[in-house]
Design an enzyme around this catalytic site. Structure first.
Site, mmCIF file in Angstrom:
data_model
loop_
_atom_site.group_PDB
_atom_site.id
_atom_site.type_symbol
_atom_site.label_atom_id
_atom_site.label_comp_id
_atom_site.label_asym_id
_atom_site.label_seq_id
_atom_site.Cartn_x
_atom_site.Cartn_y
_atom_site.Cartn_z
ATOM 1 N N ASP A 69 127.074 37.188 -36.560
ATOM 2 C CA ASP A 69 127.796 35.992 -36.970
ATOM 3 C C ASP A 69 126.892 35.194 -37.904
ATOM 4 O OD1 ASP A 69 129.732 33.840 -36.887
ATOM 5 O OD2 ASP A 69 128.389 32.836 -35.479
ATOM 6 N N TYR A 70 127.464 34.218 -38.607
ATOM 7 C CA TYR A 70 126.667 33.446 -39.568
ATOM 8 C C TYR A 70 126.307 32.063 -39.021
ATOM 9 C CZ TYR A 70 124.962 31.572 -43.977
ATOM 10 O OH TYR A 70 124.169 31.000 -44.942
ATOM 11 N N ASP A 71 127.264 31.116 -39.060
ATOM 12 C CA ASP A 71 126.982 29.745 -38.623
ATOM 13 C C ASP A 71 126.677 29.690 -37.138
ATOM 14 O OD1 ASP A 71 127.713 27.866 -41.036
ATOM 15 O OD2 ASP A 71 129.295 29.372 -40.954
ATOM 16 N N ASP A 115 127.752 33.061 -31.526
ATOM 17 C CA ASP A 115 127.495 31.829 -30.788
ATOM 18 C C ASP A 115 128.716 31.140 -30.201
ATOM 19 O OD1 ASP A 115 128.071 29.033 -32.650
ATOM 20 O OD2 ASP A 115 128.184 30.973 -33.635
#
Length: 250
Positions: free
Chosen positions: A3-5, A184
């Protein structure tokens, strides 16, 4: 699957400022330079942002929770059967809440709508988020949509579009001997559940999760990934050592 953010970069009050820094780009390079690795960024972000920041890298990118997929060396492909005609009925509702909630703003994506309240007073933001979730739940279901509550964001999207389905499509095209997924928030739970039984899944931050392990924040994620690129032995990669040195069991 990364995932990124909230996973590779910390959250930013302005989503457009959460650009990948030099250290992150160098870390990703270390991962994809190993020809045995297949690196997939799987994010809820708009494809335009991910293309600008990561599009030149030899990796796969999944955008808008799976609505868009870009395989390495190919162009963007939209998921079959996805529609955005519903947005005209839901955008005015979110605009109503945007006007009533100073500091909030709407992010319109190709196939989803997101109401951000990271810059809103905590009490008011939580109150409005609860109102939106309550008011839109049944209306969204009638349209075949899903209302998701993320980290200071409420997002509306097609119910059949999720990270898990996108991840399954990717897994069907490979025969990996080791699979790692890190994320997250609630949308990443779909990714975790789509993983093979022997996959390593890591939740970033507090909260219940179907992931096997967790790390505290993006800084720990980067440190963990960096160690994976420095030539650990197979024994050091074991789940037991992972929990002891780098990730704590959920």
């Amino acid at each position: 699957f990364l995932d990124y953010d909230g996973t590779l970069v910390p959250f930013n009050n302005d989503p457009l400022k959460a650009v990948p820094d030099g250290d992150l780009l160098q870390l990703l390079k270390k991962i994809y330079n190993d020809k045995r690795n297949k690196l997939i960024i799987i994010s809820g972000r708009k494809k335009e942002s991910l293309e600008e920041w990561l599009g030149s890298l030899p990796i796969d990118i999944i955008a808008e929770h799976g609505a868009w997929i870009k395989e390495n060396g190919k162009g963007w492909q939209v998921s079959n059967g996805v529609s955005n005609e519903w947005k005209e009925d839901f955008l005015p509702i979110l605009q109503h809440y945007e006007m009533r909630t100073p500091g909030s703003f709407i992010e319109e994506k190709d196939y989803s709508l997101a109401w951000h309240y990271r810059k809103v007073d905590k009490g008011l933001g939580n109150l409005r988020a609860t109102e939106i979730m309550s008011n839109l739940k049944y209306k969204a279901a009638d349209y075949g949509l899903q209302v998701l509550e993320g980290n200071k964001v409420i997002e509306i999207k097609n119910a059949h579009i999720n990270k898990g389905n996108a991840a399954r499509e990717c897994l069907e095209k490979t025969n990996a001997s080791f699979v790692l997924a890190i994320g997250d928030d609630q949308t990443d739970e779909d990714t975790f559940k789509a993983m093979p039984d022997l996959a390593t899944t890591i939740k970033v931050g507090a909260g219940s999760s179907s992931a096997t392990y967790y790390l505290k924040n993006p800084e720990e994620v980067r440190a963990f990934l960096l160690k994976l690129t420095t030539g650990w032995t197979t024994k050091e990669h074991s789940a037991g050592n992972l929990s002891r040195h780098d990730a704590i069991k959920s």
